[in-house]
Scaffold this active site. Structure first.
Site, PDB file in Angstrom:
ATOM      1  N   LEU A  29       0.831  -1.206   0.000  1.00  0.00           N
ATOM      2  CA  LEU A  29       0.000   0.000   0.000  1.00  0.00           C
ATOM      3  C   LEU A  29       0.867   1.259   0.000  1.00  0.00           C
ATOM      4  O   LEU A  29       2.055   1.211   0.320  1.00  0.00           O
ATOM      5  CB  LEU A  29      -0.905  -0.033   1.230  1.00  0.00           C
ATOM      6  CG  LEU A  29      -1.837  -1.276   1.258  1.00  0.00           C
ATOM      7  CD1 LEU A  29      -2.332  -1.542   2.661  1.00  0.00           C
ATOM      8  CD2 LEU A  29      -2.997  -1.088   0.288  1.00  0.00           C
ATOM      9  N   PRO A  30       0.264   2.411  -0.369  1.00  0.00           N
ATOM     10  CA  PRO A  30       1.105   3.612  -0.586  1.00  0.00           C
ATOM     11  C   PRO A  30       1.713   4.216   0.672  1.00  0.00           C
ATOM     12  O   PRO A  30       2.840   4.712   0.637  1.00  0.00           O
ATOM     13  CB  PRO A  30       0.138   4.627  -1.217  1.00  0.00           C
ATOM     14  CG  PRO A  30      -1.050   3.850  -1.668  1.00  0.00           C
ATOM     15  CD  PRO A  30      -1.119   2.626  -0.808  1.00  0.00           C
ATOM     16  N   THR A  42       6.148   0.567   2.170  1.00  0.00           N
ATOM     17  CA  THR A  42       7.207   1.310   2.850  1.00  0.00           C
ATOM     18  C   THR A  42       6.551   2.352   3.738  1.00  0.00           C
ATOM     19  O   THR A  42       5.922   3.292   3.243  1.00  0.00           O
ATOM     20  CB  THR A  42       8.134   1.989   1.827  1.00  0.00           C
ATOM     21  OG1 THR A  42       8.850   0.979   1.112  1.00  0.00           O
ATOM     22  CG2 THR A  42       9.149   2.892   2.533  1.00  0.00           C
ATOM     23  N   LYS A  86      15.278  -0.167   5.575  1.00  0.00           N
ATOM     24  CA  LYS A  86      15.000   0.545   4.327  1.00  0.00           C
ATOM     25  C   LYS A  86      15.203   2.045   4.480  1.00  0.00           C
ATOM     26  O   LYS A  86      15.827   2.677   3.621  1.00  0.00           O
ATOM     27  CB  LYS A  86      13.584   0.253   3.825  1.00  0.00           C
ATOM     28  CG  LYS A  86      13.328   1.031   2.547  1.00  0.00           C
ATOM     29  CD  LYS A  86      12.292   0.467   1.632  1.00  0.00           C
ATOM     30  CE  LYS A  86      12.289   1.300   0.337  1.00  0.00           C
ATOM     31  NZ  LYS A  86      11.113   1.073  -0.476  1.00  0.00           N
ATOM     32  N   LYS A 142       9.773  10.946  -0.353  1.00  0.00           N
ATOM     33  CA  LYS A 142       8.913  10.224   0.589  1.00  0.00           C
ATOM     34  C   LYS A 142       9.770   9.446   1.593  1.00  0.00           C
ATOM     35  O   LYS A 142       9.528   9.498   2.802  1.00  0.00           O
ATOM     36  CB  LYS A 142       8.000   9.245  -0.165  1.00  0.00           C
ATOM     37  CG  LYS A 142       7.077   8.445   0.745  1.00  0.00           C
ATOM     38  CD  LYS A 142       6.557   7.152   0.107  1.00  0.00           C
ATOM     39  CE  LYS A 142       5.977   6.224   1.172  1.00  0.00           C
ATOM     40  NZ  LYS A 142       5.718   4.858   0.678  1.00  0.00           N
TER      41      LYS A 142
END
Lengths: 298, 298, 298, 298
Positions: free
Chosen positions: B65-66, B96, B171, B246
């Site tokens: 998902l975003p 993420t 990450k 982001k």
């Protein structure tokens, strides 16, 4: 070959010794009598001044000096090299100075009939002793070819970077990137560990991902991640914070003259300056991670 | 295996296809009917909601998902996964998001009797299509082992990063370092070229010296240095500036919550934000070098 | 009084005119014949060199030069002022240069028997023409008192800042703070407006709150907030970005020599450099707000 | 007037006392029994929950809470204000939170029939006790006019900043500029003193020049320059570093959502974070100068 060598400090002395070991004859000069005596004991001949070095029949003169002002003094002064050296003799300056000063001195040498190379090194005192330095060389290709076998007695990696001054350009560009990357690794490692990761696991991931860099996979600043790096021995040895600071100062000065922004480069310089002003300028530059680690502040 | 898959965007759709190719049965959901139709055509079964996915006999559910808000909505909402999934089913979130949100959702899942892994990816849409993604996985070792063969159908490099949330930590730490290194390379290359060096020669020196990094030796931002990188095709394709932005936002948010300074990380975020605000958010993040190149400003 | 004046550029020429208007006799020198001719027409006498100025019976010599190299050339060169001026004559350098160079020249003057003041100005070409400059003066109190009435013919605010070089220190410290504050105001105004506030209302609040500063209440960079500032006329006139850049370069250079971190100062320098490299160095420095305003990027 | 007041912390308690002193009737709530008891002793009536405050005949409700999550909880929760308050009652939130959250809560209030103002304050606990706070108010003009006399019992300066959320916008913009200016002053003062200037002379020059700002002329961070500021008492009292850090976090978060770069703002946030992580978060924010002063590092 008969070689003149001026500047017998922490770097210059072991470099000169390697030239002697390779069978060259050396005439040396340094302001420190002790430094000269050490080389004389190893087989070199002493000269009383740069001019006296220039006055011998040396076919090539190498200089290894602390900063731009010393280089200009030794080459351009009234009693300097250019005023006394025979035309045609190859001059090699291995000092780390700003590129524009290097070009200014090289132009003066050329005007006097002397080819000149700028040939700053990386590899530190360890590399100087072991003869494994990297030389980044700026100047004419023919002069580079002439110098190559001599430099090979002191280093392992001899790279031609283009015209006069480009050895210095390559060095400041590389070291600015190094100074930035090291802080980037310090921040990434500190952030990951603050959020609960094991430092070795995190380093393993960075080193196989797009964050991979020399500062992470060869010189990791987080204690316990690697052996045989300054982080494993209290940040002693290695490449001092104040030396990194000098190189970042050269980079930002060169950038100012070229009207070229270096935003992270300038910030990195200020962070090492902050760390140095706190009394840590003698520690290896990877100790900058202590600016970020709460448990290391006490 | 029967797998539920929620989120069929640019990344999720090709990942789901690779699971079908590997022989798994899939029940899928997405708000976009077209996205669902594409997967149904490829052999998946459609479900009308996350709850409906949970209501099947799927042994494992993957979400892609975003952002954090969507993840919380899908997992924690009244009609969400946790309210309907059978205890024991393994949940894997490949979105993420910030590590603390990941841990919050994982704790809620655990409280409901469901093991959960955070497993964000790197490798982009190309890696998703080719099945060569890297998965950075946080959670219990036993759950990681259970998930490993499933993830291996979508990626090549499956790394266990420690407990819940640590996939996200790895990450954001890696991508923050990447974002910093890329700007560092952009500055070093721009400075060297402004001072008269050939960009390929300079890149060659950086790549064999202590400035070596992925941004320089694998993804160099200076046009003409490498083929097959975004710099060779006008910064199209690759990893968009707004996606880097982001991830840097997640890193600085996580750092704020951990009260951990990330000085270069925060500055890098602002520089990509500046570049994005100038209308370049859709270009590959290596285009940040255009902030520095005078000839590229026109 | 008979005064020597060397350097008749955009600042020096109107300053010299104000000395003539105040009834002083002037002997002037500049490399530009046209500049000299203009002053001769206004009543000054021309000299052929700095040495020739020194050779007159002028009781005081003022210099107004572009940079440190020119100052050293005029004072310290073989044909320079110090080699020809009579001991006891008061020397005043109004150039803006780095403090350490100012101290070096002052020490040389003192060794030659000449008292010297560094007296850089603020107020720009408008203040030079109107005789309303501020002089920041470093040197002995007695010399300051002697110079005060002369400087008062060119400026309104004559401040003694302490010993030799302190005029330069005050100027670089003030202008570094100014350069930082202006960017701070640019960011605060841009952020507030991006979040929906009216710029005049926002400026009104800042100007009566703890964000109050000269850059906000006297020289606001947001168009439409104030009349009679560069922002009201397309950032023409005022204090050019490249002049701010010069002063920030002096500040960071002085900081480097003092081993003093100036983190925001160095970053501000890089941001003005970025803006200048984009072709805007001739705009007033408050135009830096265009780095931040999306609608201004087109 | 009968007023509901929720949140009786270091700021809320003295504000509520001032309302009592001005003759208003108060019904109060706080999670801390002790805080409630203190106000009851002063004449207020206690309520058992926000819902209970809403259930009285109070004509106006004021909230003063630590952060966005608390505001959302008190207003939007199932047992929150909006679920129980009569339509038409004016709601005033004096908490400092991010502008977008303020707008979200105000929109929910409006949907429920309640006008709402965001009215964050500056002036600290001293201003709260003395009734001299500044209120920056966002919302409809009519509602502002209605609230004005009530706010005037707690503050001296009541400013209408525009529509909903604009009180918060004004506060974060001002405090971001303040945070930047303070570091700018710290750097300028440290640089000047490192170069040999007397701090009082330097401050005097800055305060009458273009570097003039509140951080220099009203709250100078250099010890010995002013009396009655935190620098004169070991940086105790005043506005804590961690409170500045909270406001800079709100500013950078709001900037991220608006996609607006705030380069110095983000760097200032990281510098206060660095200083806080070194254990100094409880000192007044002007203590940031200790990051820069070598003699203060010991």
């Amino acid at each position: 070959m008969h070689i003149g060598f001026i500047g017998l400090g922490n770097m210059g002395a072991p470099m000169a010794r390697n030239l002697l070991k390779a069978g060259h004859r050396l005439t040396v000069f340094d302001l420190s009598q002790a430094a000269v005596a050490g080389l004389v004991e190893a087989g070199a001949k002493a000269a009383a001044s740069p001019a006296a070095v220039a006055g011998t029949d040396a076919e090539l003169v190498i200089t290894m000096l602390p900063a731009s002002a010393h280089v200009k003094g030794v080459y351009l002064g009234e009693d300097g090299l250019l005023a006394h050296v025979r035309p045609g003799i190859l001059l090699i300056d291995s000092s780390t100075i700003d590129p524009l000063s290097a070009r200014e001195v090289a132009a003066a040498a050329r005007a006097h009939g002397n080819p000149m190379l700028d040939a700053p090194v990386s590899g530190g005192t360890g590399g100087a002793a072991a003869g494994t330095l990297t030389f980044m060389v700026g100047g004419e290709a023919a002069d580079f070819n002439r110098a190559q076998p001599v430099l090979a007695a002191m280093g392992r990696n001899i790279v031609h970077c283009g015209g006069a001054g480009n050895g210095q350009v390559a060095k400041v560009a590389n070291n600015m990137l190094l100074g930035i990357s090291m802080i980037g690794v310090a921040e990434a490692m500190s952030l990951g560990v603050a959020l609960g990761m094991d430092p070795q696991v995190l380093a393993g991931i960075l080193n196989t991902s797009s964050g991979r860099c020399w500062s992470s996979d060869t010189y990791n600043p987080f204690p316990g991640v690697m052996d045989n790096v300054p982080a494993a021995r209290g940040y002693t040895g290695g490449f001092g914070t104040d030396l990194m600071l000098k190189d970042l100062g050269l980079a930002s000065e060169a950038a100012k003259q070229a009207r070229q922004p270096v935003i992270l480069g300038a910030l990195a310089q200020q962070l090492y300056q902050t760390f140095s002003a706190q009394g840590h300028g003698g520690l290896d530059f990877s100790a900058i991670i202590n600016l970020y680690r709460k448990d290391a502040q006490a």
